[in-house]
Design a protein around this motif. Structure first.
Motif, PDB file in Angstrom:
ATOM      1  N   ARG A 170      -2.625   6.752   2.434  1.00  0.00           N
ATOM      2  CA  ARG A 170      -2.543   6.604   1.111  1.00  0.00           C
ATOM      3  C   ARG A 170      -3.476   7.047   0.075  1.00  0.00           C
ATOM      4  O   ARG A 170      -3.389   7.686  -0.970  1.00  0.00           O
ATOM      5  N   MET A 171      -4.780   6.940   0.811  1.00  0.00           N
ATOM      6  CA  MET A 171      -5.777   7.312  -0.064  1.00  0.00           C
ATOM      7  C   MET A 171      -6.051   8.683  -0.008  1.00  0.00           C
ATOM      8  O   MET A 171      -6.653   9.362  -1.169  1.00  0.00           O
ATOM      9  N   LEU A 172      -6.047   9.569   1.034  1.00  0.00           N
ATOM     10  CA  LEU A 172      -5.931  11.097   1.204  1.00  0.00           C
ATOM     11  C   LEU A 172      -4.725  11.511   1.618  1.00  0.00           C
ATOM     12  O   LEU A 172      -4.770  11.466   2.894  1.00  0.00           O
ATOM     13  N   PRO A 173      -3.684  11.708   1.028  1.00  0.00           N
ATOM     14  CA  PRO A 173      -2.448  11.726   1.711  1.00  0.00           C
ATOM     15  C   PRO A 173      -2.404  13.223   2.618  1.00  0.00           C
ATOM     16  O   PRO A 173      -1.443  12.980   3.695  1.00  0.00           O
ATOM     17  N   ASP A 174      -3.127  14.040   2.549  1.00  0.00           N
ATOM     18  CA  ASP A 174      -2.828  14.986   3.390  1.00  0.00           C
ATOM     19  C   ASP A 174      -4.260  15.295   4.422  1.00  0.00           C
ATOM     20  O   ASP A 174      -4.502  16.294   4.975  1.00  0.00           O
ATOM     21  N   PHE A 175      -4.808  14.182   4.798  1.00  0.00           N
ATOM     22  CA  PHE A 175      -5.937  14.032   5.623  1.00  0.00           C
ATOM     23  C   PHE A 175      -5.411  14.401   6.995  1.00  0.00           C
ATOM     24  O   PHE A 175      -6.297  15.149   7.775  1.00  0.00           O
TER      25      PHE A 175
ATOM     26  N   SER B  33      -2.381  16.109   7.816  1.00  0.00           N
ATOM     27  CA  SER B  33      -1.677  17.302   7.855  1.00  0.00           C
ATOM     28  C   SER B  33      -2.875  18.696   7.737  1.00  0.00           C
ATOM     29  O   SER B  33      -2.724  19.659   8.195  1.00  0.00           O
ATOM     30  N   ALA B  34      -4.072  18.355   6.980  1.00  0.00           N
ATOM     31  CA  ALA B  34      -5.053  19.334   6.775  1.00  0.00           C
ATOM     32  C   ALA B  34      -5.562  19.625   8.105  1.00  0.00           C
ATOM     33  O   ALA B  34      -6.138  20.794   8.086  1.00  0.00           O
ATOM     34  N   SER B  35      -5.563  18.782   9.010  1.00  0.00           N
ATOM     35  CA  SER B  35      -6.219  19.014  10.500  1.00  0.00           C
ATOM     36  C   SER B  35      -5.049  19.429  11.449  1.00  0.00           C
ATOM     37  O   SER B  35      -5.272  19.347  12.652  1.00  0.00           O
ATOM     38  N   GLY B  36      -3.583  19.896  10.863  1.00  0.00           N
ATOM     39  CA  GLY B  36      -2.786  20.165  11.698  1.00  0.00           C
ATOM     40  C   GLY B  36      -2.315  18.945  12.614  1.00  0.00           C
ATOM     41  O   GLY B  36      -1.398  19.189  13.545  1.00  0.00           O
TER      42      GLY B  36
ATOM     43  N   LEU C 251       0.941  -1.149   0.071  1.00  0.00           N
ATOM     44  CA  LEU C 251      -0.175  -0.012   0.018  1.00  0.00           C
ATOM     45  C   LEU C 251       0.820   1.271  -0.035  1.00  0.00           C
ATOM     46  O   LEU C 251       0.698   2.195  -0.483  1.00  0.00           O
TER      47      LEU C 251
ATOM     48  N   LEU D 161      -4.026   3.363   5.873  1.00  0.00           N
ATOM     49  CA  LEU D 161      -4.969   3.467   4.512  1.00  0.00           C
ATOM     50  C   LEU D 161      -5.272   4.934   4.207  1.00  0.00           C
ATOM     51  O   LEU D 161      -5.170   5.526   2.972  1.00  0.00           O
ATOM     52  N   LEU D 162      -5.575   5.840   5.108  1.00  0.00           N
ATOM     53  CA  LEU D 162      -6.117   7.062   5.026  1.00  0.00           C
ATOM     54  C   LEU D 162      -4.946   7.934   4.137  1.00  0.00           C
ATOM     55  O   LEU D 162      -4.944   8.574   3.364  1.00  0.00           O
TER      56      LEU D 162
ATOM     57  N   ARG E 213      -6.203   1.966   9.959  1.00  0.00           N
ATOM     58  CA  ARG E 213      -6.888   3.070   9.478  1.00  0.00           C
ATOM     59  C   ARG E 213      -6.048   4.442   9.082  1.00  0.00           C
ATOM     60  O   ARG E 213      -6.165   4.935   7.637  1.00  0.00           O
TER      61      ARG E 213
END
Lengths: 193, 279
Positions: free
Chosen positions: B154-159, B161-164, B34, B151-152, B148
């Motif tokens: 890989r699927m949404l790479p800045d998931f 970092s976007a929330s700090g 993955l 997987l996150l 989780r």
């Protein structure tokens, strides 16, 4: 990026200059309030996606400030669907990952939820990635060209659904379709002008 | 052919030790693939082999040397942030060079080196089994927490970092888990047997898995099935275990590839021959 208590705004961007090796956009100023849908407009290459990536931590902030409400939860849908190659993840599993649900999904996408994402069309994948962001338990969704690859029924669905979500989350939206922005957004910020 | 060997209780410890790795390594291999970091398996296996040999030279338990070396490799890889397979390739080359130099220059390392590189599972004893079971337990607990976020990412790479938030701790913990697993497995069944258990079942599951959960089950099933067949074949034919396992898994890869091609053709036909290529 600075954490900053700043009145009631979810996000307060002040004189932001952002880019990668060098700045490509700025200075940019705007705020995003709870329940607001803010649009970015501007010509190709103006740096709209770079501003969005700077908010998401994927681009460098050279100067200015990016104040976020403490504990702000953000989801970011990228302009192009992530290359999934042969990853055996289904649509339903993608939604579960972000904490998005299936209630409210249009009927035409529901039968596809059990399929692997790499077997969906570009438009179907794009719709699920948008949904995975807007239905996730977040305060702010960053949507970069959410209508890319979507057919007419997909765009029509977002035109209805995005404004309906205002009570749950704020959004920052990039679209090359000015009519779409005008129909969905409360305000539109011009980038690169 | 020696069929009586299959019932020999002497092989109980090796059988169960290998079973544990045959189940856990393929599942972890799916997460490595993955992240597009499957080369890590070979790098950690090779580096832990070098650690085993170094420990044997100074009369320390070789499992301890394997674990220490693999963890050092994982930390080194963590320091080479975002280097991916390039970082693993450097670790692999370092492990290979040290192993060969020890093998050639230190007579005490020669016997162990042959066991590690030939892939002899039959010398596994209670200590190996205890290590395997401890690794199984840690893996189950850790992956419930790590699955989780991996997987996150890989699927949404800045998931994150976007929330700090930072996802680095998840990656570091996973690297350490893989390194420890490969170290223990290499000490029990050798370098290439360990690597192929990480690499091949995950590859087949990527091709044939219906979804992530199904792919995890498929990878585990392929690993277990191939292991049991290889164990029986190697024992009855009096062959080293590692090469037999590799050949069995390669045969499984060929069969899976054939299944993928046949399924693709069937789908293309069902699709009305409109030119879209489906896997």
């Amino acid at each position: 990026m600075s954490e900053g208590p700043s009145s009631e705004a979810l996000l307060r961007v002040t004189d932001l200059r952002a880019g990668y090796r060098t700045p490509v956009v700025g200075p940019v100023n705007f705020t995003v309030e709870a329940g607001e849908i803010l649009g970015f407009n501007g010509p190709n290459g103006a740096g709209k996606s770079t501003v969005m990536k700077a908010i998401a931590g994927g681009a460098r902030v050279f100067s200015g400030s990016l104040g976020r409400r403490p504990g702000l939860r953000v989801a970011h849908q990228h302009q192009n669907p992530m290359p999934l190659e042969d990853i055996p993840v289904s649509g339903r599993e993608l939604l579960q990952l972000t904490g998005a649900g299936e209630d409210g999904l249009p009927e035409w996408i529901r039968p596809l939820l059990g399929q692997r994402l790499d077997r969906l069309s570009g438009g179907q994948l794009q719709f699920l990635q948008v949904w995975a962001c807007i239905d996730a338990p977040v305060d702010l969704a960053l949507l970069d060209e959410p209508t890319n690859n979507l057919d007419r029924k997909g765009i029509a669905y977002l035109l209805e659904e995005l404004p309906r979500r205002r009570s749950k989350l704020a959004m920052v939206l990039i679209s090359h379709d000015r009519d779409f922005l005008d129909a969905v957004c409360h305000r539109v910020v011009e980038i690169g002008q | 052919m020696n069929l009586e060997a299959l019932l020999d209780p002497t092989f109980g410890f090796p059988l169960v030790t290998g079973l544990v790795f045959a189940l856990t390594l393929p599942v972890l291999g799916l997460y490595l693939r993955l992240r597009d970091e499957w080369l890590a398996a070979l790098a950690f296996a090779q580096f832990s082999a070098a650690g085993s040999l170094a420990a044997a030279v100074v009369s320390l338990p070789f499992q301890a040397g394997a674990l220490a070396a693999a963890c050092a490799g994982a930390l080194a890889k963590g320091a080479l942030a975002r280097s991916g397979n390039s970082g693993y390739a450097l670790i692999l080359l370092a492990g290979w060079a040290v192993s060969i130099l020890l093998l050639v220059n230190v007579p005490a390392a020669e016997h162990l080196a042959h066991a590690l590189f030939d892939g002899q599972l039959y010398f596994a004893g209670p200590l190996h089994l205890a290590g395997a079971l401890a690794f199984l337990l840690v893996s189950v607990v850790a992956m419930r927490w790590l699955s989780r976020p991996l997987l996150l990412e890989r699927m949404l790479p800045d998931f994150f970092s976007a929330s700090g938030r930072s996802a680095r701790r998840y990656h570091l913990l996973f690297d350490l888990l893989i390194a420890c697993g490969l170290a223990l497995s290499t000490a029990s069944m050798g370098v290439m047997a360990s690597f192929c258990l990480v690499f091949i079942p995950a590859l087949i599951a990527y091709w044939l898995g219906p979804n992530w959960r199904g792919s995890l089950l498929l990878a585990g099933a392929v690993g277990l099935g191939a292991y049991l067949l290889a164990f029986a074949l190697a024992l009855t034919l009096d062959q080293p275990f590692g090469p037999v396992l590799v050949l069995v898994l390669l045969a499984a890869t060929g069969a899976a590839h054939l299944a993928v091609r046949m399924r693709g053709r069937a789908r293309a036909t069902a699709d009305g021959g409109n030119g879209r290529i489906l896997r």
